[in-house]
Motif scaffolding. Structure first.
Motif, PDB file in Angstrom:
ATOM      1  N   UNK A   6      -3.421 -32.658   4.615  1.00 19.21           N
ATOM      2  CA  UNK A   6      -2.869 -33.961   5.004  1.00 19.21           C
ATOM      3  C   UNK A   6      -1.426 -34.095   4.535  1.00 19.21           C
ATOM      4  N   UNK A   7      -1.145 -33.663   3.301  1.00 14.04           N
ATOM      5  CA  UNK A   7       0.232 -33.732   2.792  1.00 14.04           C
ATOM      6  C   UNK A   7       1.157 -32.856   3.624  1.00 14.04           C
ATOM      7  N   UNK A   8       0.724 -31.608   3.869  1.00 15.70           N
ATOM      8  CA  UNK A   8       1.557 -30.696   4.637  1.00 15.70           C
ATOM      9  C   UNK A   8       1.829 -31.215   6.039  1.00 15.70           C
ATOM     10  N   UNK A   9       0.775 -31.680   6.723  1.00 16.05           N
ATOM     11  CA  UNK A   9       0.948 -32.193   8.079  1.00 16.05           C
ATOM     12  C   UNK A   9       1.773 -33.481   8.101  1.00 16.05           C
ATOM     13  N   UNK A  10       1.587 -34.324   7.099  1.00 12.70           N
ATOM     14  CA  UNK A  10       2.357 -35.570   7.045  1.00 12.70           C
ATOM     15  C   UNK A  10       3.845 -35.280   6.924  1.00 12.70           C
ATOM     16  N   UNK A  11       4.190 -34.305   6.093  1.00 11.08           N
ATOM     17  CA  UNK A  11       5.594 -33.902   5.958  1.00 11.08           C
ATOM     18  C   UNK A  11       6.130 -33.392   7.292  1.00 11.08           C
ATOM     19  N   UNK A  12       5.370 -32.493   7.917  1.00 13.28           N
ATOM     20  CA  UNK A  12       5.843 -31.846   9.145  1.00 13.28           C
ATOM     21  C   UNK A  12       5.889 -32.806  10.324  1.00 13.28           C
ATOM     22  N   UNK A  14       6.071 -36.095  10.118  1.00 12.45           N
ATOM     23  CA  UNK A  14       7.122 -37.070   9.844  1.00 12.45           C
ATOM     24  C   UNK A  14       8.495 -36.546  10.216  1.00 12.45           C
ATOM     25  N   UNK A  15       8.761 -35.277   9.875  1.00 10.67           N
ATOM     26  CA  UNK A  15      10.056 -34.680  10.210  1.00 10.67           C
ATOM     27  C   UNK A  15      10.183 -34.439  11.713  1.00 10.67           C
ATOM     28  N   UNK A  16       9.069 -34.035  12.348  1.00 11.42           N
ATOM     29  CA  UNK A  16       9.088 -33.810  13.792  1.00 11.42           C
ATOM     30  C   UNK A  16       9.444 -35.099  14.533  1.00 11.42           C
ATOM     31  N   UNK A  17       8.754 -36.173  14.187  1.00 12.77           N
ATOM     32  CA  UNK A  17       9.025 -37.442  14.869  1.00 12.77           C
ATOM     33  C   UNK A  17      10.407 -37.978  14.502  1.00 12.77           C
ATOM     34  N   UNK A  18      10.860 -37.697  13.266  1.00 13.20           N
ATOM     35  CA  UNK A  18      12.219 -38.094  12.885  1.00 13.20           C
ATOM     36  C   UNK A  18      13.238 -37.393  13.775  1.00 13.20           C
ATOM     37  N   UNK A  19      12.968 -36.135  14.151  1.00 10.28           N
ATOM     38  CA  UNK A  19      13.869 -35.405  15.040  1.00 10.28           C
ATOM     39  C   UNK A  19      14.020 -36.106  16.382  1.00 10.28           C
ATOM     40  N   UNK A  20      12.889 -36.589  16.950  1.00 11.60           N
ATOM     41  CA  UNK A  20      12.956 -37.354  18.195  1.00 11.60           C
ATOM     42  C   UNK A  20      13.752 -38.648  17.989  1.00 11.60           C
ATOM     43  N   UNK A  21      13.431 -39.368  16.904  1.00  9.25           N
ATOM     44  CA  UNK A  21      14.060 -40.657  16.646  1.00  9.25           C
ATOM     45  C   UNK A  21      15.563 -40.512  16.423  1.00  9.25           C
ATOM     46  N   UNK A  22      15.954 -39.518  15.641  1.00  7.18           N
ATOM     47  CA  UNK A  22      17.379 -39.319  15.346  1.00  7.18           C
ATOM     48  C   UNK A  22      18.166 -39.061  16.624  1.00  7.18           C
ATOM     49  N   UNK A  23      17.631 -38.161  17.475  1.00  6.61           N
ATOM     50  CA  UNK A  23      18.318 -37.842  18.722  1.00  6.61           C
ATOM     51  C   UNK A  23      18.385 -39.064  19.637  1.00  6.61           C
ATOM     52  N   UNK A  57      -5.241 -42.531  10.714  1.00  8.40           N
ATOM     53  CA  UNK A  57      -5.657 -41.174  11.090  1.00  8.40           C
ATOM     54  C   UNK A  57      -4.484 -40.240  10.838  1.00  8.40           C
ATOM     55  N   UNK A  58      -4.565 -39.373   9.817  1.00  6.61           N
ATOM     56  CA  UNK A  58      -3.379 -38.666   9.326  1.00  6.61           C
ATOM     57  C   UNK A  58      -2.950 -37.441  10.127  1.00  6.61           C
ATOM     58  N   UNK A  59      -3.742 -36.990  11.095  1.00  2.00           N
ATOM     59  CA  UNK A  59      -3.443 -35.726  11.766  1.00  2.00           C
ATOM     60  C   UNK A  59      -2.528 -35.918  12.969  1.00  2.00           C
ATOM     61  N   UNK A  60      -1.363 -36.537  12.751  1.00  2.00           N
ATOM     62  CA  UNK A  60      -0.418 -36.722  13.841  1.00  2.00           C
ATOM     63  C   UNK A  60       0.565 -37.830  13.534  1.00  2.00           C
ATOM     64  N   UNK A  61       1.277 -38.249  14.571  1.00  2.00           N
ATOM     65  CA  UNK A  61       2.258 -39.314  14.437  1.00  2.00           C
ATOM     66  C   UNK A  61       2.942 -39.515  15.777  1.00  2.00           C
ATOM     67  N   UNK A  62       3.827 -40.516  15.856  1.00  2.00           N
ATOM     68  CA  UNK A  62       4.493 -40.776  17.131  1.00  2.00           C
ATOM     69  C   UNK A  62       5.726 -41.643  16.922  1.00  2.00           C
ATOM     70  N   UNK A 363       2.058 -21.938   3.636  1.00  2.00           N
ATOM     71  CA  UNK A 363       1.270 -22.420   4.771  1.00  2.00           C
ATOM     72  C   UNK A 363       1.962 -23.571   5.491  1.00  2.00           C
ATOM     73  N   UNK A 364       2.692 -24.418   4.748  1.00  2.00           N
ATOM     74  CA  UNK A 364       3.438 -25.503   5.383  1.00  2.00           C
ATOM     75  C   UNK A 364       4.552 -24.941   6.261  1.00  2.00           C
ATOM     76  N   UNK A 365       5.230 -23.907   5.776  1.00  2.00           N
ATOM     77  CA  UNK A 365       6.248 -23.250   6.597  1.00  2.00           C
ATOM     78  C   UNK A 365       5.644 -22.633   7.831  1.00  2.00           C
TER      79      UNK A 365
END
Length: 433
Positions: A6-12, A14-23, A57-62, A363-365
Motif C-alpha cells: 500500500x505504501x509503495x503503490x500510494x507513492x507511485x 500519487x506521483x503518477x497522478x501528480x504528473x497528469x495534474x502538473x501537465x 480503496x488504496x490500490x489506485x488514484x485519479x 520492488x517500488x522501483x
C-alpha cells in the motif's frame, strides 16, 4: 506485507497522478480533483480550484480534469460548450502531453530509484570461476531439463559468462531457444531450455527449486536456546560430517537432518583446524538452529555516480523489456496467463512479511516501471489508449467524436475491470490451491 504494498503503490500512484495534474495546470487546464485511492472518500481539502483527497480503496488514484472523458463518465458536462480551461478545448499536442505526464513521471521515478540503488549498493558478483569450484546443485526442475548436481556451467546460449546472475537472468528464460553448456566429468554437454520453462519457474511451489551454486559453509549464527547452541556449537565452526557421513555443502546438511528428527546426531566439526565430534539432538522439525555463512567469494563492484546512472537506467528499462518479452510468450502460447500474471495479493507476497527497506525500494522501483509500461498499453481508458487517439488526431487533423470517445472509454473500463477481476481471482486460486 500489505502495508508495504500500500505504501509503495500510494507513492507511485500519487506521483503518477501528480504528473497528469502538473501537465494539465501547466497548460491552463482546470483540475477539479486529485485523489490517492478510490472512493469512498476518507479525507480531502480544497485548495483553489482543486480538491485534494485520500480514498478508502488504496490500490489506485485519479485526477479529474475539466472537459475530459475519463473513468468518471461525466458526460453531462460534455454536452455544454467547451470552455477555455477545459481539456477538450486545448490543442491535441497539449492534451497528449497531459495524458503522458503520469507515465513520464513513473519512468523518471523508477530510473532514479534504480540509480540510487546502484550507487548505494553497487553490484555483487559471483564469478564463473567461483561457481565452478564445486559446480551447481540441481533441483527437481533443473533435473527435468537434464542438469545434474555437480555440473559446471561454462556457457549460456553459447557464450561464456562472468557472473552467476547471467545464468539465471530473464534473458535466458524469457528468450527463445536458450541453452546451457555444462562440463560434466570432463565432457561438454548442451542442455536446451524449453521455451515455456518460465511458466514452471513462476509457480510459487517451485520457487528456489532450479539451480544454485554448491555452497561450502560455516556456522554464521546460532538461534538462542536451539539444539546447536545447547550442545556447544559455535559461530565459525565448519560442519564436516553427520553420523560419519561427510558434509561439504549446506544443501547436504539440509538433506541429512530431517530423517534424524528427535534423535541425537554425532556432528563432526572443524573448529580452527581442530576436528571434534559433538552430540546434538535434532529438533522435532528436523533442524538444529544454525544460520549458514556462505564461503564462496563474492566480488562487490562499487559504482561512481556516472556509472550508477548508466547501470541504474539499464536496470530500470530492463523491467520494461522483460514485460514485453513476457507478454510475447503469453501471446505465442508458450506461457499461460494464469501462471504469468499476478494481482495485488501476488505483488504483496513479493514484499515479504518482514520490513526490508532495500527490498522495498527495489520492488517500488520495479513497480514504477511496470506501472509506466501497463499504462502505456493502447487500451481505451488507459493513458496509452488516450495517447493513441490523440496521436491519430494530430496526424489526421480530425478529432474523434465525443460519442466515440465515450464508447471507447466504456469498452476500456470493461476490459480493465475484467483484467483486475481475473488477476485477483488468479491470486486467490494460486494461494488456496
Amino acid at each position: 506485507m500489505a502495508g508495504q504494498l500500500i505504501l509503495g503503490l500510494s507513492i507511485l500512484v500519487g506521483l503518477h497522478e501528480w504528473g497528469h495534474m502538473f501537465a494539465a495546470k501547466m497548460f491552463g487546464m482546470r483540475v477539479e480533483k486529485y485523489f490517492i485511492g478510490f472512493p469512498p472518500k476518507i479525507w480531502s481539502i480544497q485548495k483553489g480550484e482543486t480538491e485534494y483527497g485520500i480514498g478508502a480503496i488504496p490500490l489506485g488514484g485519479f485526477v479529474k480534469i475539466s472537459g475530459m472523458i475519463d473513468e468518471s463518465m461525466d458526460t453531462d458536462a460534455m454536452n455544454k460548450d467547451p470552455q477555455p480551461w477545459e481539456f477538450r478545448s486545448k490543442p491535441a499536442w497539449q492534451r497528449l502531453i497531459v495524458m503522458l505526464g503520469g507515465i513520464i513521471v513513473n519512468v523518471i521515478v523508477g530510473v532514479i530509484i534504480f540509480i540510487v540503488i546502484a550507487y548505494n549498493e553497487g553490484e555483487k558478483i559471483l564469478s564463473k570461476e567461483e561457481v565452478n569450484k564445486y559446480g551447481i546443485i540441481a533441483g527437481d526442475l533443473a533435473q527435468q531439463i537434464g542438469l545434474r548436481t555437480g555440473d559446471k556451467i561454462i556457457k549460456v546460449n553459447g557464450k561464456s559468462f562472468s557472473d552467476f546472475n547471467e545464468v539465471i537472468s530473464s534473458d535466458v528464460f524469457l528468450g527463445s531457444n536458450s541453452s546451457y553448456t555444462v562440463d560434466r566429468a570432463g565432457e561438454e554437454i548442451d542442455i536446451d531450455i524449453p521455451n515455456n520453462f518460465i511458466e514452471k519457474l513462476s509457480d510459487p511451489e517451485e520457487k528456489g527449486n532450479f539451480i544454485r551454486p554448491a555452497m561450502p559453509f560455516k556456522i554464521g549464527e546460532l538461534s538462542p536456546g536451539a539444539p546447536a547452541q545447547k550442545a556447544g556449537l559455535k559461530v565459525g565452526d565448519k560442519i564436516v560430517s553427520i553420523n560419519s557421513a561427510p558434509i561439504r555443502f549446506y544443501t547436504e546438511l539440509q538433506a541429512q537432518l530431517p530423517p534424524l528428527k528427535g534423535q541425537v546426531a554425532k556432528i563432526g566439526i572443524d573448529r580452527a583446524g581442530q576436528q571434534q565430534i559433538i552430540d546434538v539432538k535434532v529438533s522435532d522439525e528436523g533442524t538444529i538452529g544454525i544460520g549458514a555463512e556462505n564461503l564462496l567469494v563474492f566480488t562487490t563492484i562499487n559504482y561512481t555516480l556516472g556509472q550508477a546512472m548508466q547501470e541504474g537506467t539499464k536496470n530500470a528499462f530492463a523491467v520494461v523489456f522483460n514485460n514485453i518479452k513476457g507478454f510475447g510468450k503469453i501471446f505465442r502460447g508458450e506461457v499461460s496467463a494464469s501462471k504469468a500474471l499476478s494481482g495485488p495479493i501476488g505483488i504483496a507476497r513479493m514484499f515479504g512479511g518482514v520490513w526490508d527497506w532495500a527490498r522495498f525500494w527495489h520492488l517500488t522501483g520495479l513497480l514504477s516501471m511496470v506501472l509506466a509500461f501497463m499504462n502505456a498499453l493502447p487500451i481505451p481508458a488507459l493513458d496509452g489508449g488516450h495517447a493513441v487517439i490523440l496521436s491519430y488526431e494530430i496526424i489526421s487533423g480530425r478529432k474523434p467524436s465525443d460519442t466515440f470517445l465515450e464508447n471507447a472509454q466504456k469498452v476500456g473500463m470493461v476490459l480493465l475491470l475484467g483484467l483486475m477481476a481475473f488477476a485477483i481471482f488468479n491470486d486467490v486460486w494460486k494461494a488456496v490451491f
